[in-house]
Scaffold this motif. Structure first.
Motif, short mmCIF file in Angstrom:
data_model
loop_
_atom_site.label_atom_id
_atom_site.label_comp_id
_atom_site.label_asym_id
_atom_site.label_seq_id
_atom_site.Cartn_x
_atom_site.Cartn_y
_atom_site.Cartn_z
N SER A 159 0.83 -1.21 0.00
CA SER A 159 0.00 0.00 0.00
C SER A 159 0.86 1.25 0.00
O SER A 159 0.56 2.23 -0.72
CB SER A 159 -0.92 0.00 1.23
OG SER A 159 -1.79 -1.11 1.20
N ILE A 160 1.92 1.25 0.79
CA ILE A 160 2.82 2.42 0.83
C ILE A 160 3.44 2.66 -0.54
O ILE A 160 3.49 3.79 -1.03
CB ILE A 160 3.91 2.20 1.90
CG1 ILE A 160 3.29 2.25 3.29
CG2 ILE A 160 5.02 3.24 1.77
CD1 ILE A 160 4.23 1.79 4.40
N ALA A 161 3.92 1.59 -1.15
CA ALA A 161 4.50 1.73 -2.49
C ALA A 161 3.46 2.23 -3.49
O ALA A 161 3.74 3.08 -4.36
CB ALA A 161 5.08 0.39 -2.95
N GLY A 162 2.21 1.74 -3.38
CA GLY A 162 1.14 2.18 -4.28
C GLY A 162 0.79 3.63 -4.07
O GLY A 162 0.58 4.38 -5.06
N PHE A 163 0.71 4.09 -2.83
CA PHE A 163 0.40 5.50 -2.57
C PHE A 163 1.50 6.43 -3.10
O PHE A 163 1.21 7.51 -3.63
CB PHE A 163 0.22 5.73 -1.07
CG PHE A 163 -1.04 5.14 -0.51
CD1 PHE A 163 -2.24 5.22 -1.22
CD2 PHE A 163 -1.04 4.51 0.73
CE1 PHE A 163 -3.40 4.66 -0.71
CE2 PHE A 163 -2.20 3.96 1.24
CZ PHE A 163 -3.38 4.03 0.53
N MET A 164 2.74 5.99 -2.94
CA MET A 164 3.85 6.82 -3.44
C MET A 164 3.79 6.96 -4.95
O MET A 164 4.05 8.05 -5.50
CB MET A 164 5.19 6.19 -3.02
CG MET A 164 5.46 6.24 -1.51
SD MET A 164 6.98 5.38 -1.04
CE MET A 164 8.22 6.41 -1.84
N ALA A 165 3.40 5.87 -5.64
CA ALA A 165 3.36 5.92 -7.10
C ALA A 165 2.10 6.61 -7.61
O ALA A 165 2.15 7.45 -8.52
CB ALA A 165 3.45 4.50 -7.66
N ALA A 166 0.94 6.27 -7.03
CA ALA A 166 -0.33 6.79 -7.55
C ALA A 166 -0.63 8.21 -7.10
O ALA A 166 -1.22 9.00 -7.85
CB ALA A 166 -1.48 5.87 -7.14
N GLU A 167 -0.23 8.55 -5.85
CA GLU A 167 -0.56 9.86 -5.29
C GLU A 167 0.63 10.80 -5.23
O GLU A 167 0.50 11.93 -4.74
CB GLU A 167 -1.14 9.68 -3.88
CG GLU A 167 -2.42 8.86 -3.84
CD GLU A 167 -3.56 9.55 -4.57
OE1 GLU A 167 -3.66 10.79 -4.51
OE2 GLU A 167 -4.34 8.84 -5.24
N ASP A 168 1.79 10.32 -5.69
CA ASP A 168 3.02 11.13 -5.67
C ASP A 168 3.33 11.62 -4.25
O ASP A 168 3.68 12.79 -4.04
CB ASP A 168 2.90 12.31 -6.64
CG ASP A 168 4.26 12.94 -6.95
OD1 ASP A 168 5.27 12.22 -6.80
OD2 ASP A 168 4.31 14.14 -7.29
#
Length: 274
Positions: free
Chosen positions: A22-31
């Motif tokens: 989830s952390i990796a996804g938030f960093m990529a999707a939400e910058d």
């Protein structure tokens, strides 16, 4: 490893996996910066929901929804499993204490004197006795060495009729105690002590059903020697474990047990040295 500990480890591993993804996804999707992504993940997992950070992109919203569905449940599972593990460890410690009370009572009432009788009938025990002179300086490694020595020992006995008569008298005097011990519901949780008590009880029955031990044929003496040998082996193994327990948990009881060491021919309860 018990079930609660296994469940805790599995839940924790799943929580770490879900959180990392989830952390990796938030960093990529939400910058988001790493710290912000971690913060948002924790806020979501703990259902705090401050609202200062929220997903704006469709991908970020899907990740947040997945985290809410899987992560929150996993987090609660970790908390539940951790609680169960702590409670099980406390219960295990309490059971262990109760069982060692049984062991201590056994040796106080009959075990130490019975073991002393067995050592007296072991005419080759001098080297063993020298190695089992437990004292205050013993450490865990010393007890492990003693256990290995006992595991390899022969425990051969050559009892005479007078020895058997003394043993019979001791056992018959403690018949009531042995019966109460067998009736104790906690005994079944201690397999080693259970086997020992049954072996002692069998020896008591064998001796009690013989009217005269003097003049008994060699075959009968050999049979009784085998029953004694079984008791001797199990008594010695249980005794060294109990001494190690006392040394760690109850130094004042350990002090008396050292002075009453059944392997010490000069054992006495009196404190003769400072």
């Amino acid at each position: 490893m018990d079930n609660s500990t296994l469940r805790f480890r599995l839940s924790l591993a799943l929580l770490v996996t879900v959180s990392a993804a989830s952390i990796a996804g938030f960093m990529a999707a939400e910058d988001l910066e790493f710290a912000d992504a971690v913060y948002f993940c924790i806020v979501t997992l703990t259902t705090v929901g401050y609202g200062d950070i929220h997903p704006a992109s469709p991908t970020g919203k899907l990740i947040a929804a997945g985290l809410m569905v899987t992560g929150v449940g996993t987090f609660m599972g970790v908390v539940s499993a951790a609680t169960d593990t702590l409670l099980n460890r406390r219960d295990k410690k309490l059971r262990h204490s109760r069982l060692n009370i049984l062991v201590g009572t056994f040796f106080s009432e009959i075990g130490t004197s019975l073991l002393r009788h067995c050592v007296a009938m072991d005419h080759h025990s001098a080297p063993l006795r020298a190695e089992l002179l437990v004292d205050q300086t013993w450490q865990a490694q010393d007890f492990q060495i003693a256990k290995a020595r006992l595991a390899a020992y022969d425990f051969a006995l050559t009892p005479e009729a007078s020895n058997l008569e003394q043993t019979r008298r001791v056992l018959l005097e403690h018949t009531g105690f042995l019966l109460r011990l067998l009736e104790n519901p906690n005994l079944i949780e201690h397999e080693q002590l259970t086997d020992l008590v049954w072996a002692v009880f069998h020896l008591k029955d064998e001796l009690a059903h013989r009217e005269e031990l003097a003049g008994a044929p060699a075959t009968d003496l050999n049979h009784l020697a085998g029953d004694l040998q079984r008791v001797y082996r199990q008594l010695a193994a249980q005794w060294i474990d109990y001494m190690a327990h006392l040394q760690q948990e109850y130094p004042y009881l350990f002090s008396l047990a050292v002075r009453l060491n059944p392997f010490d021919p000069h054992a006495q309860a009196d404190v003769t040295q400072a």
